[in-house]
Scaffold this motif. Sequence first.
Motif, mmCIF file in Angstrom:
data_model
loop_
_atom_site.group_PDB
_atom_site.id
_atom_site.type_symbol
_atom_site.label_atom_id
_atom_site.label_comp_id
_atom_site.label_asym_id
_atom_site.label_seq_id
_atom_site.Cartn_x
_atom_site.Cartn_y
_atom_site.Cartn_z
ATOM 1 N N GLU A 169 0.834 -1.201 0.000
ATOM 2 C CA GLU A 169 0.000 0.000 0.000
ATOM 3 C C GLU A 169 0.870 1.252 0.000
ATOM 4 O O GLU A 169 0.552 2.243 -0.660
ATOM 5 C CB GLU A 169 -0.928 -0.008 1.217
ATOM 6 N N ARG A 170 1.966 1.229 0.742
ATOM 7 C CA ARG A 170 2.868 2.388 0.769
ATOM 8 C C ARG A 170 3.603 2.525 -0.553
ATOM 9 O O ARG A 170 3.851 3.655 -1.026
ATOM 10 C CB ARG A 170 3.867 2.221 1.919
ATOM 11 N N ILE A 171 3.947 1.414 -1.178
ATOM 12 C CA ILE A 171 4.625 1.456 -2.465
ATOM 13 C C ILE A 171 3.703 2.019 -3.535
ATOM 14 O O ILE A 171 4.143 2.712 -4.460
ATOM 15 C CB ILE A 171 5.127 0.053 -2.846
ATOM 16 N N ASN A 172 2.408 1.731 -3.435
ATOM 17 C CA ASN A 172 1.449 2.292 -4.389
ATOM 18 C C ASN A 172 1.549 3.811 -4.435
ATOM 19 O O ASN A 172 1.560 4.417 -5.515
ATOM 20 C CB ASN A 172 0.025 1.881 -4.003
ATOM 21 N N ARG A 173 1.616 4.425 -3.284
ATOM 22 C CA ARG A 173 1.708 5.884 -3.222
ATOM 23 C C ARG A 173 3.013 6.377 -3.841
ATOM 24 O O ARG A 173 3.042 7.391 -4.536
ATOM 25 C CB ARG A 173 1.593 6.364 -1.777
ATOM 26 N N THR A 174 4.101 5.641 -3.586
ATOM 27 C CA THR A 174 5.384 6.017 -4.177
ATOM 28 C C THR A 174 5.328 5.948 -5.700
ATOM 29 O O THR A 174 5.822 6.843 -6.394
ATOM 30 C CB THR A 174 6.499 5.093 -3.650
ATOM 31 N N TYR A 175 4.723 4.889 -6.225
ATOM 32 C CA TYR A 175 4.616 4.751 -7.675
ATOM 33 C C TYR A 175 3.758 5.853 -8.281
ATOM 34 O O TYR A 175 4.089 6.394 -9.349
ATOM 35 C CB TYR A 175 4.044 3.376 -8.036
ATOM 36 N N LYS A 176 2.665 6.179 -7.633
ATOM 37 C CA LYS A 176 1.811 7.251 -8.152
ATOM 38 C C LYS A 176 2.577 8.567 -8.228
ATOM 39 O O LYS A 176 2.454 9.320 -9.199
ATOM 40 C CB LYS A 176 0.571 7.409 -7.271
ATOM 41 N N THR A 177 3.380 8.832 -7.206
ATOM 42 C CA THR A 177 4.181 10.055 -7.206
ATOM 43 C C THR A 177 5.206 10.045 -8.324
ATOM 44 O O THR A 177 5.394 11.040 -9.036
ATOM 45 C CB THR A 177 4.890 10.225 -5.852
ATOM 46 N N MET A 178 5.886 8.903 -8.516
ATOM 47 C CA MET A 178 6.879 8.818 -9.577
ATOM 48 C C MET A 178 6.245 8.972 -10.953
ATOM 49 O O MET A 178 6.789 9.651 -11.834
ATOM 50 C CB MET A 178 7.631 7.480 -9.485
ATOM 51 N N ILE A 179 5.090 8.349 -11.148
ATOM 52 C CA ILE A 179 4.419 8.436 -12.448
ATOM 53 C C ILE A 179 4.030 9.875 -12.752
ATOM 54 O O ILE A 179 4.230 10.376 -13.867
ATOM 55 C CB ILE A 179 3.181 7.509 -12.471
ATOM 56 N N VAL A 180 3.481 10.566 -11.750
ATOM 57 C CA VAL A 180 3.061 11.957 -11.951
ATOM 58 C C VAL A 180 4.260 12.844 -12.281
ATOM 59 O O VAL A 180 4.167 13.767 -13.093
ATOM 60 C CB VAL A 180 2.317 12.468 -10.698
ATOM 61 N N CYS A 181 5.411 12.571 -11.671
ATOM 62 C CA CYS A 181 6.597 13.398 -11.901
ATOM 63 C C CYS A 181 7.039 13.378 -13.355
ATOM 64 O O CYS A 181 7.622 14.359 -13.841
ATOM 65 C CB CYS A 181 7.744 12.926 -11.003
ATOM 66 N N TYR A 182 6.809 12.264 -14.043
ATOM 67 C CA TYR A 182 7.271 12.130 -15.424
ATOM 68 C C TYR A 182 6.115 12.114 -16.424
ATOM 69 O O TYR A 182 6.313 11.825 -17.600
ATOM 70 C CB TYR A 182 8.098 10.857 -15.581
ATOM 71 N N LEU A 183 4.925 12.421 -15.947
ATOM 72 C CA LEU A 183 3.754 12.409 -16.817
ATOM 73 C C LEU A 183 3.470 13.820 -17.312
ATOM 74 O O LEU A 183 3.383 14.756 -16.524
ATOM 75 C CB LEU A 183 2.544 11.861 -16.052
#
Length: 247
Positions: A169-183
């Motif tokens: 669940e915590r990794i999900n939030r990290t991935y969402k942040t990373m995706i947004v940074c490069y989207l």
Amino acid sequence: MYEGQDELTSGHLGSRKTYLQIAVLYFWPNMQKDVNEYVKNCLIYQQCKVEQLAPGGLMGSRQITRPWEMVAADITGPFPRSSAGNKYLLIFMDMFTKYVESIPIQKANGATISQRLYSRIFMRFGVPDVLLTDNGTEFRNDLMTEFSEKSGFKQFLICPYNPRANPVERINRTYKTMIVCYLEKDHTKWDENVTELTFAYNTAVQETTGVSPAFLNFGRQPKIQDNLRGREEEEGNENLDLEAKEE
């Protein structure tokens, strides 16, 4: 308060009963607060009162002794449908090394999860002893039950409404942040950089272990390509060749 709590006819029955017994004959401001404090500080009551609360549950830690012994899984999404038709991100994490495998998927169901679990985990790192998931229908279904029995691993479900029990669940939030940074503006390309972002996560040092998940998993730190340094070295070699030709 002494009459309502300490006298033989009062019985040391606790703050609520003591307050109601006194309130029949007396009243003063903050009376209930005073009675609660009086009973709370009563030594005899503290020594003799039987505990009414149920005993707390055992606080145990997960005993994980080797890589890929226990795998946690979760699905985040739905995202905007990508150009490849993906709407969800399936993430597996090794609880020992914190190494993750992330897979964009089109459908969140038992068939997709079992296929990805077989190809991305079993055929790379072996069959784990335990698969930890939430109670979502994509994980809790007859197909997953049959798959676990056939493959030889146990599926553990976390307590309902307690997502913190699943570390993914915590990794999900990290991935969402990373995706947004490069989207950029086109949100249908959210899944194009998942491979690179997963590499970034696996090669980053974890605070809990002091090393990267990749290092724990493979015994070495994967080499990170430095495009800028590579171009500089190529340009330097070209300049040396030109100078040699001129000489």
